[in-house]
Design a protein around this motif. Sequence first.
Motif, PDB file in Angstrom:
ATOM      1  N   ALA A   1       0.834  -1.204   0.000  1.00 17.83           N
ATOM      2  CA  ALA A   1       0.000   0.000   0.000  1.00 17.83           C
ATOM      3  C   ALA A   1       0.870   1.256   0.000  1.00 17.83           C
ATOM      4  CB  ALA A   1      -0.942  -0.003   1.204  1.00 17.83           C
ATOM      5  N   GLU A   2       1.957   1.229   0.762  1.00 18.71           N
ATOM      6  CA  GLU A   2       2.857   2.381   0.772  1.00 18.71           C
ATOM      7  C   GLU A   2       3.420   2.650  -0.621  1.00 18.71           C
ATOM      8  OE1 GLU A   2       6.171   3.811   3.706  1.00 18.71           O
ATOM      9  OE2 GLU A   2       6.999   2.204   2.439  1.00 18.71           O
ATOM     10  N   LYS A   3       3.889   1.621  -1.266  1.00 16.53           N
ATOM     11  CA  LYS A   3       4.442   1.770  -2.614  1.00 16.53           C
ATOM     12  C   LYS A   3       3.400   2.383  -3.547  1.00 16.53           C
ATOM     13  CE  LYS A   3       6.671  -0.858  -6.288  1.00 16.53           C
ATOM     14  NZ  LYS A   3       7.115  -2.162  -6.766  1.00 16.53           N
ATOM     15  N   ALA A   4       2.154   1.936  -3.443  1.00 15.51           N
ATOM     16  CA  ALA A   4       1.087   2.424  -4.317  1.00 15.51           C
ATOM     17  C   ALA A   4       0.744   3.887  -4.041  1.00 15.51           C
ATOM     18  CB  ALA A   4      -0.156   1.549  -4.169  1.00 15.51           C
ATOM     19  N   VAL A   5       0.588   4.267  -2.759  1.00 17.42           N
ATOM     20  CA  VAL A   5       0.211   5.659  -2.483  1.00 17.42           C
ATOM     21  C   VAL A   5       1.339   6.626  -2.818  1.00 17.42           C
ATOM     22  CG1 VAL A   5      -1.563   5.073  -0.771  1.00 17.42           C
ATOM     23  CG2 VAL A   5       0.749   5.662   0.019  1.00 17.42           C
ATOM     24  N   LEU A   6       2.584   6.202  -2.642  1.00 12.57           N
ATOM     25  CA  LEU A   6       3.712   7.065  -3.022  1.00 12.57           C
ATOM     26  C   LEU A   6       3.743   7.276  -4.536  1.00 12.57           C
ATOM     27  CD1 LEU A   6       6.507   5.794  -0.609  1.00 12.57           C
ATOM     28  CD2 LEU A   6       5.118   7.874  -0.401  1.00 12.57           C
ATOM     29  N   ALA A   7       3.442   6.216  -5.298  1.00  9.84           N
ATOM     30  CA  ALA A   7       3.397   6.337  -6.756  1.00  9.84           C
ATOM     31  C   ALA A   7       2.269   7.267  -7.209  1.00  9.84           C
ATOM     32  CB  ALA A   7       3.230   4.957  -7.396  1.00  9.84           C
ATOM     33  N   LEU A   8       1.206   7.376  -6.402  1.00  6.66           N
ATOM     34  CA  LEU A   8       0.076   8.243  -6.724  1.00  6.66           C
ATOM     35  C   LEU A   8       0.299   9.694  -6.294  1.00  6.66           C
ATOM     36  CD1 LEU A   8      -2.812   5.839  -5.695  1.00  6.66           C
ATOM     37  CD2 LEU A   8      -2.252   6.590  -8.022  1.00  6.66           C
ATOM     38  N   GLY A   9       1.401   9.959  -5.576  1.00  4.46           N
ATOM     39  CA  GLY A   9       1.702  11.337  -5.194  1.00  4.46           C
ATOM     40  C   GLY A   9       1.677  11.633  -3.715  1.00  4.46           C
ATOM     41  N   ALA A  10       1.459  10.634  -2.869  1.00  9.41           N
ATOM     42  CA  ALA A  10       1.522  10.856  -1.430  1.00  9.41           C
ATOM     43  C   ALA A  10       2.978  11.070  -1.008  1.00  9.41           C
ATOM     44  CB  ALA A  10       0.946   9.648  -0.676  1.00  9.41           C
ATOM     45  N   THR A  11       3.170  11.678   0.161  1.00  5.66           N
ATOM     46  CA  THR A  11       4.509  11.845   0.723  1.00  5.66           C
ATOM     47  C   THR A  11       4.528  11.269   2.139  1.00  5.66           C
ATOM     48  OG1 THR A  11       3.957  14.070   1.503  1.00  5.66           O
ATOM     49  CG2 THR A  11       5.064  13.915  -0.617  1.00  5.66           C
ATOM     50  N   VAL A  12       5.677  10.774   2.538  1.00  5.77           N
ATOM     51  CA  VAL A  12       5.846  10.200   3.872  1.00  5.77           C
ATOM     52  C   VAL A  12       5.952  11.336   4.893  1.00  5.77           C
ATOM     53  CG1 VAL A  12       7.354   8.809   5.341  1.00  5.77           C
ATOM     54  CG2 VAL A  12       7.003   8.157   2.949  1.00  5.77           C
ATOM     55  N   LEU A  13       5.175  11.248   5.979  1.00  5.40           N
ATOM     56  CA  LEU A  13       5.277  12.220   7.060  1.00  5.40           C
ATOM     57  C   LEU A  13       6.035  11.660   8.257  1.00  5.40           C
ATOM     58  CD1 LEU A  13       1.757  13.922   7.054  1.00  5.40           C
ATOM     59  CD2 LEU A  13       3.900  14.763   6.079  1.00  5.40           C
ATOM     60  N   GLU A  14       5.908  10.379   8.502  1.00  5.29           N
ATOM     61  CA  GLU A  14       6.627   9.726   9.599  1.00  5.29           C
ATOM     62  C   GLU A  14       7.169   8.400   9.105  1.00  5.29           C
ATOM     63  OE1 GLU A  14       4.248  11.241  13.566  1.00  5.29           O
ATOM     64  OE2 GLU A  14       4.530   9.119  13.240  1.00  5.29           O
ATOM     65  N   ALA A  15       8.474   8.247   9.186  1.00  5.49           N
ATOM     66  CA  ALA A  15       9.084   7.012   8.686  1.00  5.49           C
ATOM     67  C   ALA A  15      10.032   6.383   9.692  1.00  5.49           C
ATOM     68  CB  ALA A  15       9.840   7.300   7.393  1.00  5.49           C
ATOM     69  N   GLU A  16      10.127   6.962  10.885  1.00  5.36           N
ATOM     70  CA  GLU A  16      11.154   6.499  11.813  1.00  5.36           C
ATOM     71  C   GLU A  16      10.927   5.108  12.384  1.00  5.36           C
ATOM     72  OE1 GLU A  16       8.212   8.958  14.090  1.00  5.36           O
ATOM     73  OE2 GLU A  16       9.423   9.395  12.346  1.00  5.36           O
ATOM     74  N   ASP A  17       9.698   4.647  12.553  1.00  6.79           N
ATOM     75  CA  ASP A  17       9.452   3.346  13.166  1.00  6.79           C
ATOM     76  C   ASP A  17       8.658   2.462  12.212  1.00  6.79           C
ATOM     77  OD1 ASP A  17       8.892   1.142  14.707  1.00  6.79           O
ATOM     78  OD2 ASP A  17       8.021   2.252  16.368  1.00  6.79           O
ATOM     79  N   ARG A  18       9.363   1.621  11.473  1.00  6.08           N
ATOM     80  CA  ARG A  18       8.726   0.762  10.475  1.00  6.08           C
ATOM     81  C   ARG A  18       8.091  -0.481  11.099  1.00  6.08           C
ATOM     82  NH1 ARG A  18       7.953   3.112   5.812  1.00  6.08           N
ATOM     83  NH2 ARG A  18       8.249   1.198   4.693  1.00  6.08           N
ATOM     84  N   THR A  19       8.209  -0.650  12.426  1.00  4.56           N
ATOM     85  CA  THR A  19       7.629  -1.824  13.081  1.00  4.56           C
ATOM     86  C   THR A  19       6.199  -1.582  13.559  1.00  4.56           C
ATOM     87  OG1 THR A  19       8.499  -1.217  15.265  1.00  4.56           O
ATOM     88  CG2 THR A  19       9.919  -2.574  13.847  1.00  4.56           C
TER      89      THR A  19
END
Length: 120
Positions: free
Chosen positions: A83-101
């Motif tokens: 889902a992350e890959k898809a929304v980023l391809a659609l133009g979304a941007t990451v706001l919080e990426a520090e804790d991937r767990t």
Amino acid sequence: MALAALGTVVLDCPDPHALAGFYAEVLGGTVEDQGDWVDLKLPGGATPLAFQAAPGFVPPRWPAPDASQQFHLDLSVEDLDAAEKAVLALGATVLEAEDRTRTFRVYADPAGHPFCLCAC
């Protein structure tokens, strides 16, 4: 007995058609363009989204203890990575990426509204 029922969630934005298209790709549904107001009718009778042109729109900041974000959408997904890959391809941007767990991840849509992808 409730006094009211939730009819529609409306997001102010600079380009209602573009933002409706983003959420239609993410959630499915049918876009009904009415100019400065665009409806997104969602599958399964889910509460629809609408997008309203807002001249001078200023997107919320995340996180910003000195400025209110107003609200955000939690979107349930089966696979966070896909889902992350898809929304980023659609133009979304990451706001919080520090804790991937964590079981959720925080993004901004193309107009800057925060939303979370949440593992179901």
